[in-house]
Design a protein around this motif. Sequence first.
Motif, short mmCIF file in Angstrom:
data_model
loop_
_atom_site.label_atom_id
_atom_site.label_comp_id
_atom_site.label_asym_id
_atom_site.label_seq_id
_atom_site.Cartn_x
_atom_site.Cartn_y
_atom_site.Cartn_z
N PHE A 73 -6.22 6.73 -7.65
CA PHE A 73 -5.13 7.59 -8.10
C PHE A 73 -5.25 7.91 -9.59
O PHE A 73 -4.97 9.03 -10.02
N ARG A 93 1.17 4.16 -2.90
CA ARG A 93 0.85 5.54 -2.56
C ARG A 93 2.04 6.49 -2.74
O ARG A 93 1.89 7.59 -3.29
N HIS A 94 3.20 6.06 -2.24
CA HIS A 94 4.32 6.99 -2.10
C HIS A 94 5.46 6.79 -3.10
O HIS A 94 6.44 7.53 -3.08
N LEU A 128 -7.42 1.29 -4.81
CA LEU A 128 -6.44 2.35 -4.56
C LEU A 128 -5.84 2.85 -5.88
O LEU A 128 -5.72 4.06 -6.10
N ASP A 154 0.84 -1.20 0.00
CA ASP A 154 0.00 0.00 0.00
C ASP A 154 0.88 1.26 0.00
O ASP A 154 0.62 2.21 -0.75
#
Length: 223
Positions: free
Chosen positions: A188, A50-51, A184, A46
């Motif tokens: 994005f 995300r990063h 997710l 995750d």
Amino acid sequence: MLSTLRALWQADGTFPSGSFAFSYGLEGAIALRQGMQPAEFAQLVDAIIRHRWATFDRIALLRSFRAGPDLTAIAAIDREVEASTLFGALRRGSRRNGVSFLAAHARLGNELAASLRDAVRRGECLGHIAVMQGGVWSAVGLDEQLAQLTSGYAAASGLITAAIRLGAIGVLQGQVILRDCLPLIERFVAEPVAADAALESFLPFLDVASARHEQADLRLFAN
């Protein structure tokens, strides 16, 4: 429907992109965190989505996609990715994946892939995978949304496959984690990306793990 089928083709793990040799930094992370539980691994995936993927790889891919056949613009994005990737193992892995990806598409007759492959050989491009995907997928016939979805799915499934090969999770556990990544990625992809969006990545744990992995005596993956 043809563009959707092409996206599925590109996301297929059997496509010869060379990614099987790379763990995306996971081998070092799993070695650093002995006994990592599936829930912890799911949190790590995750965080990577995300990063790293959403704020770095996805941005590089979109900027390259929008550059179309402009090799000079693609080369500039390629150099920015190189300068923004801290550790050598991650830089080399990204370039090797990109070169394998270009070689496969060039042999399949994609003219832009052949031009980019030659530019890498001349030293004009470096061949980072996200940048090469953006350029080639624009020529393959994907739109921006499908290119992002394909990239996100490939990133998540690559992480899962590497973890299974490392024995960190089981096959069904991997499928649960992959399933839970899909909303997710979709979220994005729905977010607009400005033409001048900067590359951003903050995963210090994975960076430290990648640095340690470079010095390991025994490694299953190249990074």
